[in-house]
Design a protein around this motif. Structure first.
Motif, short mmCIF file in Angstrom:
data_model
loop_
_atom_site.label_atom_id
_atom_site.label_comp_id
_atom_site.label_asym_id
_atom_site.label_seq_id
_atom_site.Cartn_x
_atom_site.Cartn_y
_atom_site.Cartn_z
N PHE A 107 45.92 45.74 39.30
CA PHE A 107 47.47 45.80 39.17
C PHE A 107 47.92 44.71 38.35
CE2 PHE A 107 47.96 48.82 42.77
CZ PHE A 107 48.33 49.83 42.04
N VAL A 108 47.35 43.61 38.68
CA VAL A 108 47.71 42.18 38.03
C VAL A 108 47.50 42.18 36.60
CG1 VAL A 108 47.50 39.84 38.18
CG2 VAL A 108 47.37 41.07 40.48
N TYR A 109 46.42 42.60 36.24
CA TYR A 109 45.78 42.72 34.84
C TYR A 109 46.96 43.51 34.04
CZ TYR A 109 42.75 43.67 30.95
OH TYR A 109 41.98 43.50 29.53
N ALA A 110 47.25 44.69 34.74
CA ALA A 110 47.84 45.58 33.78
C ALA A 110 49.40 45.23 33.74
CB ALA A 110 48.36 46.73 34.60
N VAL A 111 50.02 44.40 34.76
CA VAL A 111 51.23 43.94 34.58
C VAL A 111 51.12 42.65 33.67
CG1 VAL A 111 53.18 42.90 35.72
CG2 VAL A 111 51.96 44.93 36.77
N SER A 112 50.43 41.79 33.90
CA SER A 112 50.58 40.29 33.25
C SER A 112 49.93 40.63 31.82
CB SER A 112 49.62 39.42 33.91
OG SER A 112 48.28 39.78 33.97
N PHE A 113 49.02 41.26 31.61
CA PHE A 113 48.53 41.40 30.20
C PHE A 113 49.87 42.33 29.30
CE2 PHE A 113 44.99 39.23 31.80
CZ PHE A 113 44.19 39.09 30.64
#
Length: 382
Positions: free
Chosen positions: A80-86
């Motif tokens: 989730f963090v990867y998808a939102v931040s990137f």
């Protein structure tokens, strides 16, 4: 069969490992970025600049392993963090990658021609490749502390509602300048150890003293802003650390001053900000007393303390949302599955020690100062 380590513990372990990877990146590739940022200012002649470049020329490429490991770990452990931040930071990431691309090109092409103008242009390209990532990484951390403008819909699709220029607000710029000061201090301490004593060595130490003072002042200013501004998030109600990864199952709210709550609940965490202040002081003392090892140790402690302060202040939050706090991502609601985290931990326990041992061996083999005689007589140097 269920993994022998419970889900809550694995989530905390991977949160800690993310911190280790970020600190590893700051301690290794961080002094590369700092040296590149100092290049046009501490070295005046082509010979001096070759000395500065060769102080990191043999190791900078390997140091980027930590950057790659960090990105890969976010992708695998915190999807989730990867998808939102990137996706939300896409243009900022592109800016960083464009600057980082200048580094290998600059290293490889700089010495292809003896023309002073040609070499000067590539020297400035190396400067951009060091300064821009150092600044943008800090700006990104500042935005994470303040909250990122994203929301999740009912199907957990993310929508980012910010702009590239919107990332550069007053608090994030302060965080960016702190990042630059921290890495320039680290780079100057590295040059003090790695470059023969002389004009370049003395200039690096002068810039290191300035960077140390700025790191202390900016870190203190950041702490005051975190304490007094409308900044911080907290959880409400019961939290299930063993529950499924679904942000909609948590009750998360914005709360002024909440980033300081962990220190009251767990006083041992105060070691992190103390180290963040003590590190630059140690580096300053080491520089002024001509104890280069103490200076480098101090700059390393500064990076460890400052990065740890951010992580410990925010726990359990990883990526809070400024426009919809309920969409914020935490250690408990944004991780991969129980089995995935366990398998990744086993792989990490095998390969991370190999990376550490190989890195230590490389630095042992390459131990020693770069001298004027080296760059004059060795055509293989940059």
């Amino acid at each position: 069969m269920a993994p022998p380590i419970d889900y809550e513990t694995l989530r905390v372990i991977w949160w800690a490992l993310m911190g280790v990877l970020l600190i590893g990146f700051a301690l290794t590739d961080g002094f590369d970025l700092g040296v590149a940022s100092l290049l046009p200012f501490v070295a005046k002649t082509d010979e001096e600049r070759r000395m500065v470049i060769n102080s990191v020329g043999a190791t900078w490429e390997g140091n980027q392993v930590w950057f790659i490991l960090g990105g890969g770990a976010i992708f695998a452990a915190w999807p989730f963090v990867y998808a939102v931040s990137f996706s939300g930071f896409y243009l900022a990431m592109f800016l960083v990658l464009a600057a980082l691309i200048l580094r290998p090109v600059g290293f490889k092409y700089r010495s292809k021609k003896p023309d002073p103008a040609w070499r000067s242009r590539w020297d400035w390209a190396l400067f951009v490749g060091g300064f821009v990532p150092a600044l943008v990484f800090g700006v990104a951390v500042g935005n994470v502390l303040a909250g990122v403008p994203f929301r999740l819909d009912g199907d957990l699709r993310s929508f980012y509602e910010g702009t590239l220029l919107g990332l550069f607000h007053h608090f994030s710029l302060l965080a960016g300048l702190l990042s630059v000061a921290m890495l320039v201090l680290h780079g100057s301490a590295w040059l003090a150890i790695k470059i023969e004593r002389g004009a370049v060595h003395d200039r690096a130490k002068s810039f290191g003293q300035i960077a140390a003072v700025l790191a202390i002042l900016l870190f203190a200013a950041g702490g005051v802003m975190v304490a007094t501004m409308n900044m911080g998030f907290r959880t409400e109600g019961a939290v299930d650390p063993m529950g499924p990864s679904n942000p909609h199952l948590s009750t998360l709210v914005a709360a002024r001053g909440a980033w300081l709550a962990n220190y009251g609940a767990h006083p041992w965490m105060l070691l992190a900000p103390v180290l963040g202040f003590l590190g630059p002081v140690m580096a300053l003392i080491g520089i002024r007393s001509k104890r280069e090892v103490l200076a480098f140790g101090g700059s390393s402690f500064a990076a460890i303390g400052i990065i740890s302060t951010v992580g410990l202040s925010m726990f359990p939050f990883i990526l809070p949302s400024s426009i919809d706090p309920g969409s914020s991502l935490t250690v408990w609601n944004a991780s991969s599955s129980h089995l995935t985290l366990f398998i990744m931990l086993l792989v990490t326990l095998v390969f991370l020690p190999i990376v550490l041992l190989y890195t230590a061996w490389v630095y042992k083999v390459l131990f020693g100062r770069v001298t004027t005689q080296d760059v004059r007589t060795n055509p293989d140097y940059y």
